[in-house]
Design a protein around this motif. Sequence first.
Motif, PDB file in Angstrom:
ATOM      1  N   SER A   1      19.918 -19.850 -18.491  1.00  0.00           N
ATOM      2  CA  SER A   1      18.705 -19.138 -18.862  1.00  0.00           C
ATOM      3  C   SER A   1      17.529 -19.726 -18.112  1.00  0.00           C
ATOM      4  CB  SER A   1      18.487 -19.242 -20.378  1.00  0.00           C
ATOM      5  OG  SER A   1      18.396 -20.590 -20.761  1.00  0.00           O
TER       6      SER A   1
ATOM      7  N   SER B   1      22.598 -20.611 -22.111  1.00  0.00           N
ATOM      8  CA  SER B   1      22.623 -19.158 -22.113  1.00  0.00           C
ATOM      9  C   SER B   1      23.873 -18.642 -22.784  1.00  0.00           C
ATOM     10  CB  SER B   1      22.560 -18.650 -20.662  1.00  0.00           C
ATOM     11  OG  SER B   1      22.901 -17.304 -20.585  1.00  0.00           O
ATOM     12  N   ASN B   2      23.835 -17.387 -23.233  1.00  0.00           N
ATOM     13  CA  ASN B   2      24.992 -16.758 -23.838  1.00  0.00           C
ATOM     14  C   ASN B   2      25.758 -15.898 -22.854  1.00  0.00           C
ATOM     15  OD1 ASN B   2      24.326 -17.743 -26.366  1.00  0.00           O
ATOM     16  ND2 ASN B   2      22.903 -16.086 -26.744  1.00  0.00           N
TER      17      ASN B   2
ATOM     18  N   ARG C   1      24.988 -11.617 -29.711  1.00  0.00           N
ATOM     19  CA  ARG C   1      23.558 -11.817 -29.967  1.00  0.00           C
ATOM     20  C   ARG C   1      22.951 -12.583 -28.793  1.00  0.00           C
ATOM     21  NH1 ARG C   1      20.889  -9.261 -33.673  1.00  0.00           N
ATOM     22  NH2 ARG C   1      19.762 -11.084 -34.456  1.00  0.00           N
ATOM     23  N   THR C   2      21.657 -12.363 -28.555  1.00  0.00           N
ATOM     24  CA  THR C   2      20.972 -13.007 -27.428  1.00  0.00           C
ATOM     25  C   THR C   2      20.165 -14.223 -27.869  1.00  0.00           C
ATOM     26  OG1 THR C   2      19.109 -11.479 -27.691  1.00  0.00           O
ATOM     27  CG2 THR C   2      20.833 -10.866 -26.111  1.00  0.00           C
ATOM     28  N   VAL C   3      20.564 -14.850 -28.955  1.00  0.00           N
ATOM     29  CA  VAL C   3      19.887 -16.055 -29.446  1.00  0.00           C
ATOM     30  C   VAL C   3      20.259 -17.217 -28.539  1.00  0.00           C
ATOM     31  CG1 VAL C   3      19.571 -17.599 -31.406  1.00  0.00           C
ATOM     32  CG2 VAL C   3      19.966 -15.157 -31.785  1.00  0.00           C
ATOM     33  N   SER C   4      19.267 -17.847 -27.913  1.00  0.00           N
ATOM     34  CA  SER C   4      19.552 -18.838 -26.870  1.00  0.00           C
ATOM     35  C   SER C   4      19.269 -20.282 -27.274  1.00  0.00           C
ATOM     36  CB  SER C   4      18.740 -18.513 -25.611  1.00  0.00           C
ATOM     37  OG  SER C   4      17.357 -18.571 -25.895  1.00  0.00           O
TER      38      SER C   4
ATOM     39  N   GLY D   1      14.336 -13.095 -32.687  1.00  0.00           N
ATOM     40  CA  GLY D   1      13.856 -13.478 -31.365  1.00  0.00           C
ATOM     41  C   GLY D   1      14.936 -14.201 -30.590  1.00  0.00           C
ATOM     42  N   ARG D   2      14.517 -14.890 -29.528  1.00  0.00           N
ATOM     43  CA  ARG D   2      15.466 -15.646 -28.713  1.00  0.00           C
ATOM     44  C   ARG D   2      15.765 -17.009 -29.316  1.00  0.00           C
ATOM     45  NH1 ARG D   2      13.979 -16.823 -23.168  1.00  0.00           N
ATOM     46  NH2 ARG D   2      16.195 -17.315 -22.993  1.00  0.00           N
ATOM     47  N   LEU D   3      14.829 -17.525 -30.108  1.00  0.00           N
ATOM     48  CA  LEU D   3      14.995 -18.852 -30.693  1.00  0.00           C
ATOM     49  C   LEU D   3      15.085 -18.755 -32.208  1.00  0.00           C
ATOM     50  CD1 LEU D   3      12.415 -20.969 -28.652  1.00  0.00           C
ATOM     51  CD2 LEU D   3      14.856 -20.665 -28.210  1.00  0.00           C
TER      52      LEU D   3
END
Length: 500
Positions: free
Chosen positions: A136, A142-143, A374-377, A412-414
């Motif tokens: 990322s 990153s996922n 999911r896009t949780v990084s 969100g991402r976080l």
Amino acid sequence: MNENRILIIHPDSSARTLLASMLQTLAVQLEEAPNDPAAVRRLERGGVDLIVAGVEPEDPDCLELLHYMKRKFPALPVILLFSVGDAERTREARQRGADAVLRFPLPATQLRAAVSQALGQAEPSARTAVGAMSSSTDGRPSNSAPKGSGTRESAHGWTFLNGSAGTTPSSIEPGHCRDSLVLIGEDESLRQTLELAETIASTRATVLIQGEPGTGKSLMARIIHQRSPRAGEPFVEVRCSEESSGEIDRFLFGEQPMLRPATSGQIERAQGGTLYLDDVASLGPELQAKLLRLLRDGVYEPIGASRPERADVRLIFGTKENLEDRVAKGGFRQDLWYRMSVATLKLSPLRHRGTDLDRLAEHFRFRAAQRNDRTVSGFSSEAMAMMRRYHWPLNIQELEAVVERAVLICRGRLIEPNDLVFSSAPITSRGSGDYRGDLSQIRPLKEALEEPEKQIILEALKALGWNRQETARVLDINRTTLYKKMKKYGLLVDELAWAN
């Protein structure tokens, strides 16, 4: 599938030889390079799946090769070995993409665990393809599609490698234990426990595993079975607290009624392999007597049987209670306790494992995000601080559940603090609803006082080369007291005769 290929980079030929010998037990191909230019030439030809490189943190250019590899081959896992501890260089190496930074020399088990973990991240064919995967942009994990060379499933901080997709630990069939179990974490006491487990795995010793709920006792039993000569035979697990005494008796020993077909027990199912009995402290006096006979004579008697049956099983016991205290209070047979605690392993609670919390949280975050698309990084600093303050009464089991739920509800991402839901709610004052404060870090006084005592003993042992007589003299205690405290805190890692 082709074996993974590991490139070992180190200027010292003896160090390369040592590293190669430590990794020979893994199903990998090993190559060596004495310096950075030779390593670059080898990398340009392709086909390398993992880098293990020894560097000197004092060298201002020690991370140049890492920088080159992450720019040219961004998906290639890299493990760095520092000759000395350097927190700032370690932080910088991780920021630049190192999968692990370890202190060399190190135990072979720790190196193999890190290598197995790194090789479980991506398909070998994709690792050396330029641009096949990318980190990322903000430097967080990153996922983006890191598929395993084998499906990775985990529980309680252990990771299964090379298993079947969708298989959970509880559904593993007897005789089909997974190829490799590795531990996530670098806690010193946990590492010593794992080393002792590997030492006693090849023996016939009965093992007692102590630990709070959710610390991974069942999986520790599995790794002992897997590293033992019985690895190809059944591994059978029985949770003693889930059934009544009569049901456990029938379930364990089987039944031979006169007018009905005989029912096999779990001891018969485990023949030739390993039988793990969890929560053994809940067993009543009659079952304790039967277990004592099984341990002492190697025989058992099914319900209704006219003669005993011989058992060829290795017994491993798990308990969340202090059996020594139960023995002192008359709630558990002393002779049984002596026989079942020939080798005792203690698993530390999560709140005592330091930075392992961060590693485990990130591992569960990555796995939950990938599994649920999911896009949780990552975690915000506030969320991570909140998790570090929490006392985790259900340990790693609870951490996994909390993180997975946070991944599912995060918008969100976080992951933020309001995404985290813990099992222990804040306490409010009677009738007023006013908040009385965060009690998550408060521990029982006895437990809180034990940790500094353990650290003092450990530091003294290390400083004096693990000489017990000299350590007892410096600490102004007798050797018997020191021995008991070492056993209590799981510091008897070098006593093979005792373990055997």
